[in-house]
Design a protein around this motif. Sequence first.
Motif, short mmCIF file in Angstrom:
data_model
loop_
_atom_site.label_atom_id
_atom_site.label_comp_id
_atom_site.label_asym_id
_atom_site.label_seq_id
_atom_site.Cartn_x
_atom_site.Cartn_y
_atom_site.Cartn_z
N ILE A 150 1.21 -1.21 -0.33
CA ILE A 150 0.18 -0.01 -0.06
C ILE A 150 1.08 1.14 -0.15
O ILE A 150 0.87 2.22 -0.81
N ARG A 202 -1.30 -3.10 -15.15
CA ARG A 202 -1.61 -3.12 -13.41
C ARG A 202 -2.01 -4.33 -12.84
O ARG A 202 -1.36 -4.26 -11.86
N ALA A 203 -3.13 -4.46 -13.41
CA ALA A 203 -3.42 -5.32 -12.92
C ALA A 203 -2.31 -6.85 -12.62
O ALA A 203 -2.66 -7.41 -11.98
N ARG A 247 -0.13 -6.16 -10.01
CA ARG A 247 -0.45 -6.66 -8.86
C ARG A 247 -0.47 -7.71 -8.64
O ARG A 247 -0.31 -8.22 -7.14
N PHE A 248 -0.67 -8.69 -9.52
CA PHE A 248 -1.50 -10.24 -9.18
C PHE A 248 -0.10 -10.67 -8.54
O PHE A 248 -0.08 -11.28 -7.72
N TRP A 249 1.65 -10.19 -9.78
CA TRP A 249 2.75 -10.99 -9.05
C TRP A 249 2.92 -10.71 -7.79
O TRP A 249 3.68 -11.08 -6.91
N ASP A 288 1.06 -10.18 -5.42
CA ASP A 288 1.05 -10.64 -4.34
C ASP A 288 1.25 -12.00 -4.24
O ASP A 288 0.69 -12.65 -3.67
N PHE A 289 1.99 -12.86 -5.34
CA PHE A 289 2.27 -13.88 -5.24
C PHE A 289 3.01 -13.63 -4.43
O PHE A 289 3.46 -14.90 -4.08
N LYS A 296 2.75 -13.67 -1.22
CA LYS A 296 1.73 -15.37 -0.66
C LYS A 296 2.48 -16.31 -0.29
O LYS A 296 2.70 -17.54 0.52
N LEU A 353 8.63 -19.54 -11.31
CA LEU A 353 7.58 -18.69 -12.35
C LEU A 353 7.55 -17.55 -12.08
O LEU A 353 7.30 -17.21 -13.50
N TYR A 359 -3.26 -20.20 -9.69
CA TYR A 359 -4.12 -20.81 -8.62
C TYR A 359 -4.87 -22.09 -8.50
O TYR A 359 -5.70 -22.66 -8.15
N ILE A 405 -7.77 -11.90 -15.29
CA ILE A 405 -7.51 -10.32 -14.10
C ILE A 405 -7.80 -11.74 -13.41
O ILE A 405 -9.15 -12.25 -12.98
N ILE A 443 -8.01 -7.62 -6.50
CA ILE A 443 -7.18 -7.21 -8.04
C ILE A 443 -8.22 -6.93 -9.33
O ILE A 443 -8.97 -5.88 -10.23
N TYR A 486 -9.23 -2.91 -11.12
CA TYR A 486 -9.63 -2.92 -12.20
C TYR A 486 -10.22 -2.73 -12.74
O TYR A 486 -10.33 -1.64 -13.83
N ARG A 545 -7.78 0.98 0.90
CA ARG A 545 -7.01 -0.59 0.14
C ARG A 545 -6.44 -1.28 1.43
O ARG A 545 -6.33 -2.86 1.85
#
Lengths: 219, 234
Positions: free
Chosen positions: A69, A92-93, A96-98, A100-101, A104, A134, B53, B66, B71, B75, B99
């Motif tokens: 954040i 951007r999505a 953010r996914f990576w 977050d990965f 985690k 990955l 996942y 997505i 996320i 989006y 957030r």
Amino acid sequence: MAGELVLLDFWPSPFGMRSRIALAEKGIPYEYREEDLRNKSDLLLQMNPVHKKIPVLIHNGKPVCESVIQVQYIDEVWHDKAPLIPSDPYQRAVARFWVDFIDKKIYELGSKIWKTKGEEQANAKKEFIECLKLLEGELGDKTYFGGESLGYVDVALVPFYSWFYAYEKCGDFSIEAECPKMIAWVKRCMQKESVAKSLPDQEKVYEFILQLKKVFGIE
Amino acid sequence: MAESNVMVLGTWASPFVLRVKIALHLKSVNYENHEENLPESKSDLLLKSNPVYKKVPVLIHGHNPICESLIIVEYIDEVWTTSASSILPSDAYERAQSRFWAAYVEDKFSTALRRVLFGATEEDKRAAMAEVSEGIVLLEEAFVKLSKGKAFFGGEDIGFVDIVFGSLLEWIEVIEKLSEMKLISEAKTPGLVQWADCFSAHEAVKDVSPDVDKLVEYALKIGARVLKATAATN
């Protein structure tokens, strides 16, 4: 726009390093304050009452908690310098996914590598390498995850490099042997002053881990 | 506006999928709903769209998948901007606060809810219930702070925290029914009681929320067991 900026941090924290890198990339001056996590300051407890954790970024007296954040906040407030987050919503999505990965998987698996032994450690090592592979796939032939310049994923991931030596010593394996592309990317990142100055020495981190193992009574 | 090429891979019972649907409804985006038959089988499309996942929800926009509900909601907010409602606040600091609370609900609160229902031992369930109770009090405080006297965390209209937390309301009711305990009560969390009513009645929410009785049946079928109210959990 800068106002007063304070970062409550702890030198080996890869999460704190993310904010350090983001601020350095953008050339934003701030006050770094080292927290003793065994004796948390009143300021930390006041600024992050929910989690009581570092890093906490305090901007004009108002706290921003959680490293991902903070990095987004820094990028949005100081958007004209060295943008980290892609402007395209889909890219951007993906970024953010990576991130977050990474959140985690990497920290938890890395922790298992230095905290455990035997089968549990072996499984953690295996999964850790799979995750790095990955990420190598996501990097592809790019210079950085962000393309030609450092981006959100780079900033989120590269701090863990300061822990690689500790993981390798505790787990008796070589990350470079398994993931050469990852190490090549790390080396490119480390050529940037913002990264090199934000990461502690790997040997220092290893010594710190050895101390922690003693404290926790881990072999 | 290529709304016809928006697809949601999901399941009717998943609160994470619900977040996506609420966001799409809020923005008046038409989409194709693809119900996965989880956990029995996963479609080829799901496996291809979310190879890391293999989970729902997945939003497929054109050819782009997505993943991860928070996320996806961001989006949706960033792509469909012509609508009146903005899901994330426009102020950077308020965005950071939204957030933060969304992450709290996602990382701490929803995992505790799951453990109340599916925890392996009685001890685990009891500990999880205590965490949920503490969490709800924190969320009541957050609501008072963020809503600034308005109906929603997002102010006048539903926002990010409303969607992320509100999507769990039916599952909270499942726990309340099975445990015979009120988690959101007038006595302890009056703000959230009112908020829950407003949220559930919202145009973008009421037609997509799952039926609680059906959820109870489903939860029991997949092994949910909660401890009944005891003195320890007061």
